[in-house]
Enzyme design. Sequence first.
Site, PDB file in Angstrom:
ATOM      1  N   SER A 169      36.184  38.868  35.436  1.00 18.04           N
ATOM      2  CA  SER A 169      36.440  39.585  33.872  1.00 18.04           C
ATOM      3  C   SER A 169      35.798  40.353  33.868  1.00 18.04           C
ATOM      4  CB  SER A 169      37.272  38.963  32.074  1.00 18.04           C
ATOM      5  OG  SER A 169      38.332  38.150  32.565  1.00 18.04           O
ATOM      6  N   ASN A 223      31.756  39.470  35.320  1.00 22.89           N
ATOM      7  CA  ASN A 223      32.240  39.146  35.728  1.00 22.89           C
ATOM      8  C   ASN A 223      33.661  39.405  36.895  1.00 22.89           C
ATOM      9  OD1 ASN A 223      32.093  35.895  36.246  1.00 22.89           O
ATOM     10  ND2 ASN A 223      33.791  35.630  35.051  1.00 22.89           N
ATOM     11  N   GLY A 261      40.258  39.614  32.163  1.00 24.80           N
ATOM     12  CA  GLY A 261      39.851  40.545  31.002  1.00 24.80           C
ATOM     13  C   GLY A 261      39.309  41.135  30.580  1.00 24.80           C
ATOM     14  N   TYR A 283      34.578  34.270  32.365  1.00 23.82           N
ATOM     15  CA  TYR A 283      35.105  33.079  32.672  1.00 23.82           C
ATOM     16  C   TYR A 283      33.976  32.637  33.673  1.00 23.82           C
ATOM     17  CZ  TYR A 283      36.665  29.302  35.177  1.00 23.82           C
ATOM     18  OH  TYR A 283      37.008  27.731  35.813  1.00 23.82           O
TER      19      TYR A 283
END
Length: 375
Positions: free
Chosen positions: A250, A218, A289, A146
């Site tokens: 993530s 990230n 994630g 994201y």
Amino acid sequence: MTETLKARKRARALGLPMPGTPGPLNAITDVPGVLVGSHTLSSHADRSLQTGDLPVQTGVTAILPRGFAEQPIPVWAGQHTLNGNGEMTGTHWIRDAGWFVGPILLTNSHGVGMAHHGATRWMLEHYAEPWRDNHLWAMPVVAETYDGVLNDINGLHVTDDHALAAIRSAASGPVAEGNTGGGAGMICYEFKGGTGTASRVLEIDGQRFTVAALVQANHGIRPWLTVLGVPVGADMMADRIPDRPAELGSIVCILATDLPMTPGQLDRLARRATIGIGRGGTPGGNNSGDLFLAFSTANAGPMPQLSGAAWRQSIALSDECLDPVYMAAVESVEESVLNAMFMAEDVPLARPLGGICKAIDPEEVLDLLRRAGRH
């Protein structure tokens, strides 16, 4: 930006005593045949890209495990999810069959569909004859993190043409890191993050092999950040991202090797990326994630649908030889994350409006490591 931050250098070039022996490029492209390309969208460089109030800072990274081979040749693969708040397409088949065909694309969370469309377009064009003459379907691997803090993610700026551009630009040689491709708008430990890569070479039974990683980093919050075992983040609390009490990002890790390995072994190799990112301090947050894929370019052969053979033969590494392979994966992932951070550059925040997502200051890191006796 200070002069120190302008002259970005990778972890080893800064003098960090990273463990292990890297390949010539210290990149995933050290694995023979693996190519990497990227396409970056930044309205800070090209104002015409911005269509609303928020800046555009995003893109697509492409990994071609078989380069531009004329025929669709699978790679054996394994996949692991540490924390599943993210997407990586094609993994159901990888877990069942142990292989995939086509490119791997990394982009932002809302760009997965267009990147998948672009990868499918490329496969239909590049492998036109096999797809025309047989009942084949394309299931490329597309993964995301994201970037909505630095990018107008809801503006849906990534298109299938951008995915195609990333694939078509794929090449051997050094890999662009930091604010490039899918990593353009990513944040790591509240510093600017993005794309990073590293490799390790090892010898098994007199033969030289490579294990390498590419990450889209990230993840993490500042207090967690650890470099070479030193908790530097606790002493680098200035310029934190506002309103970020918990992890909101993530990480995607792609591991590549030319070692002959079974899908089960590659699944276990993918799990080792967990240790690699853990060395940096993250526990794998609830909102993260953390998605890992490992593939091997060894044992090349046609797609089962095209081979016409009832049997297939391959060789594989003995499980008793896996320990140094696992360590190579851990070290490659750890260094890839650091390279992503050290090669990144400052980017203005999109939300909340105002402020800067600062790139990590290498001199501050080096000073903290010296005080801890690690540099």
